[in-house]
Design an enzyme around this catalytic site. Structure first.
Site, mmCIF file in Angstrom:
data_model
loop_
_atom_site.group_PDB
_atom_site.id
_atom_site.type_symbol
_atom_site.label_atom_id
_atom_site.label_comp_id
_atom_site.label_asym_id
_atom_site.label_seq_id
_atom_site.Cartn_x
_atom_site.Cartn_y
_atom_site.Cartn_z
ATOM 1 N N ARG A 96 -6.461 2.500 -15.061
ATOM 2 C CA ARG A 96 -6.644 3.328 -13.861
ATOM 3 C C ARG A 96 -7.336 4.661 -14.118
ATOM 4 O O ARG A 96 -8.230 5.036 -13.358
ATOM 5 C CB ARG A 96 -5.302 3.533 -13.141
ATOM 6 C CG ARG A 96 -4.659 2.223 -12.667
ATOM 7 C CD ARG A 96 -3.434 2.455 -11.814
ATOM 8 N NE ARG A 96 -3.764 2.999 -10.511
ATOM 9 C CZ ARG A 96 -3.629 4.252 -10.164
ATOM 10 N NH1 ARG A 96 -3.107 5.132 -10.997
ATOM 11 N NH2 ARG A 96 -3.993 4.662 -8.981
ATOM 12 N N TYR A 105 -10.658 4.706 -12.016
ATOM 13 C CA TYR A 105 -10.633 5.482 -10.778
ATOM 14 C C TYR A 105 -10.560 6.979 -11.027
ATOM 15 O O TYR A 105 -10.421 7.751 -10.082
ATOM 16 C CB TYR A 105 -9.392 5.167 -9.932
ATOM 17 C CG TYR A 105 -9.066 3.724 -9.650
ATOM 18 C CD1 TYR A 105 -9.972 2.911 -8.972
ATOM 19 C CD2 TYR A 105 -7.825 3.200 -9.996
ATOM 20 C CE1 TYR A 105 -9.638 1.601 -8.659
ATOM 21 C CE2 TYR A 105 -7.489 1.888 -9.686
ATOM 22 C CZ TYR A 105 -8.401 1.096 -9.024
ATOM 23 O OH TYR A 105 -8.063 -0.193 -8.706
ATOM 24 N N GLY A 129 0.771 -1.236 0.000
ATOM 25 C CA GLY A 129 0.000 0.000 0.000
ATOM 26 C C GLY A 129 0.800 1.281 0.000
ATOM 27 O O GLY A 129 0.219 2.372 -0.021
ATOM 28 N N CYS A 155 -15.175 1.929 -27.219
ATOM 29 C CA CYS A 155 -16.504 2.534 -27.298
ATOM 30 C C CYS A 155 -17.050 2.736 -25.900
ATOM 31 O O CYS A 155 -18.064 2.166 -25.510
ATOM 32 C CB CYS A 155 -17.424 1.644 -28.129
ATOM 33 S SG CYS A 155 -16.761 1.358 -29.769
HETATM 34 C C1 PLP Z 1 -2.897 -5.332 -3.794
HETATM 35 C C2 PLP Z 1 -2.346 -5.968 -2.597
HETATM 36 C C3 PLP Z 1 -1.044 -5.692 -2.196
HETATM 37 C C4 PLP Z 1 -0.172 -4.697 -2.888
HETATM 38 O O1 PLP Z 1 -0.685 -3.436 -2.790
HETATM 39 P P1 PLP Z 1 0.151 -2.205 -3.376
HETATM 40 O O2 PLP Z 1 -0.782 -1.059 -3.147
HETATM 41 O O3 PLP Z 1 0.374 -2.503 -4.813
HETATM 42 O O4 PLP Z 1 1.392 -2.105 -2.588
HETATM 43 C C5 PLP Z 1 -0.542 -6.369 -1.104
HETATM 44 N N1 PLP Z 1 -1.296 -7.255 -0.440
HETATM 45 C C6 PLP Z 1 -2.559 -7.536 -0.781
HETATM 46 C C7 PLP Z 1 -3.300 -8.535 -0.005
HETATM 47 C C8 PLP Z 1 -3.132 -6.899 -1.869
HETATM 48 O O5 PLP Z 1 -4.390 -7.182 -2.195
#
Ligand code: PLP
Length: 430
Positions: free
Chosen positions: A313, A317, A233, A344
């Site tokens: 993306r 989003y 994340g 389309c």
């Molecule tokens: C998507 C995901 C990640 C990686 O997330 P990033 O935002 O790309 O770092 C890690 N663990 C799980 C369980 C995920 O679903």
């Protein structure tokens, strides 16, 4: 990379590349990927056994996963093909983390067979796993703090209380106890509650929350934890005004919480794992596309030869991806364009009302930060084909690490009279 002047290739270099490889394609930078991975490992160098399990879904190309393996990463997988990528590049056993949800039986079987660390998403998956694969010698559970943790604004995963993932706090205590009774002796704890997060305090809070929880779980259940997995994340700066997280500072902040909550509190030491995807590859990839049409109606449109099927993306989003018109980096950005693909679907736009230099047909555009969740989210809607992926190697050479799909690939999964024969015959024309 979020401005026009930090590309890892020159305009001349791209011109050479497109003589050989048709646009559109994604191109990745091996050097950048390696240097960044080293920074992450350096930042957590204080933590013995630290490992980032690269979230394969971010860039599921075995060549990339293999580079990250060489830099010490494991693989975080959530499907059978992702597990197979890890297997094929030689990531073994506990260097694979299987963090899935709503998991089908055959995937548990595969993960179990590879000796991956299985990270269960729900308490009901204990009997499911036992029945389909067996009880492994190490187990981890994904924690969902629900109302105990409010989420930052703009987080893709959203409010933990609304998220489908993980076990509640109470269920966790029960789940570890069940596993312990079944003879498991090795335990880990995981959470993943942020995505594309640029505020380091989110990760620091997560670490604090998990460290406290491990202390409580180990005291109440008399078990010891081998690792904590802080999830992935870590965000990347997509917009020019955003700043990357300072990994070294993040590592140091988490170190001080570890010292306070674990070392000084006499809790048994454990390893720190992460499973970042985006930050590992995102900034080191670009989607290279060519302007093929300009259209002037109520707005000004530039049509390019890539579309949302190559990078979802922005359409999905409304995400911002910086765009550089190669060779016009320093020209006045005095035109306002929508940069569009050919689906389309009116949300097939890479940029809306973007100030850019004047674009002529044939100009090459570099769409930034496509190294994660770019190619990976590709699809075939409207009969669009996935592009190639190229790698700029450390020595500067360009390697094709995945060819572009052809119409033959598109037809490969159905079988109707004559189709195979004709396509084999006419491959040259497609
Ligand atoms: C998507 C995901 C990640 C990686 O997330 P990033 O935002 O790309 O770092 C890690 N663990 C799980 C369980 C995920 O679903």
């Amino acid at each position: 990379m979020n401005n026009d002047n930090d590309l890892f290739f020159s305009n001349a270099e791209i011109k050479e590349i497109i003589k050989k490889h048709n646009t559109p394609f994604h191109i990745y930078d091996e050097k950048g990927i390696r240097e960044n991975a080293r920074k992450l490992y350096d930042a957590f160098g204080w933590s013995k056994g630290f490992k980032n399990y690269f979230a394969v879904k971010a860039c599921p190309n075995p060549h990339i996963v293999s580079i990250l393996k060489e830099e010490g990463c494991g693989a975080d997988c959530s499907s059978l093909p992702e597990l197979t990528i890890a297997e094929k590049v030689g990531i073994k056993g506990n260097s694979i983390m299987f963090t899935s949800n709503d998991t089908p039986a055959n995937e548990y079987k595969k993960a179990f067979g590879l000796g991956a660390i299985i990270n269960l998403d729900d308490i009901t998956h204990i009997p499911f796993l036992e029945k389909t694969a067996g009880i492994p010698d190490i187990i981890s559970f994904r924690y969902n703090p629900g109302p105990l943790r409010k989420t930052q604004e703009g987080n893709v995963i959203g409010n933990p209380e609304e998220a489908k993932y993980g076990l509640t706090r109470n269920q966790l205590f029960e789940a570890y106890e069940i596993m312990e009774k079944k003879g498991v002796e090795r335990f880990g704890l995981h959470t993943m509650i942020a995505s594309n997060e640029l505020n380091p305090s989110a990760f620091i809070q997560t670490a604090e929350m998990l460290f406290e929880l491990i202390k409580e779980l180990s005291e109440k259940l008399k078990i010891t934890f081998e690792f904590v997995n802080l999830g992935g994340g870590i965000g990347i700066p997509y917009k020019p005004e955003q700043k990357a997280i300072d990994l070294k500072e993040l590592g140091e902040s988490i170190r001080s919480i570890y010292v306070e909550k674990i070392e000084n509190a006499g809790v048994a030491p454990f390893k720190i794992f992460m499973e970042n995807g985006r930050v590992m590859t995102g900034p080191y990839g670009y989607l290279i596309t060519r302007a093929i049409h300009e259209k002037h109606i109520y707005k000004e449109y530039i049509g390019v030869d890539a579309c949302m099927a190559n990078l979802m993306r922005p359409g999905m989003y409304g995400a911002y991806h910086h765009i550089t018109v190669l060779g016009k980096e320093d020209a006045p950005h005095d035109h306002k364009y929508d940069i569009v693909g050919s689906l389309c679907e009116n949300n097939d736009k890479f940029a809306i009302d973007r100030q850019l230099p004047e674009i002529k047909n044939g100009d090459i555009l570099a769409i930034h930060n496509t190294g994660a969740h770019g190619y990976a989210m590709g699809f075939n809607y409207n009969g669009k084909l996935r592009s190639a992926e190229l790698l700029k190697k450390r020595d500067g050479n360009i390697e094709l690490i995945r060819r572009a799909e052809t119409t033959k690939d598109y037809f490969a999964t159905f079988d109707f009279p004559g189709s195979k024969y004709e396509f084999l015959l006419k491959e040259g024309e497609l």
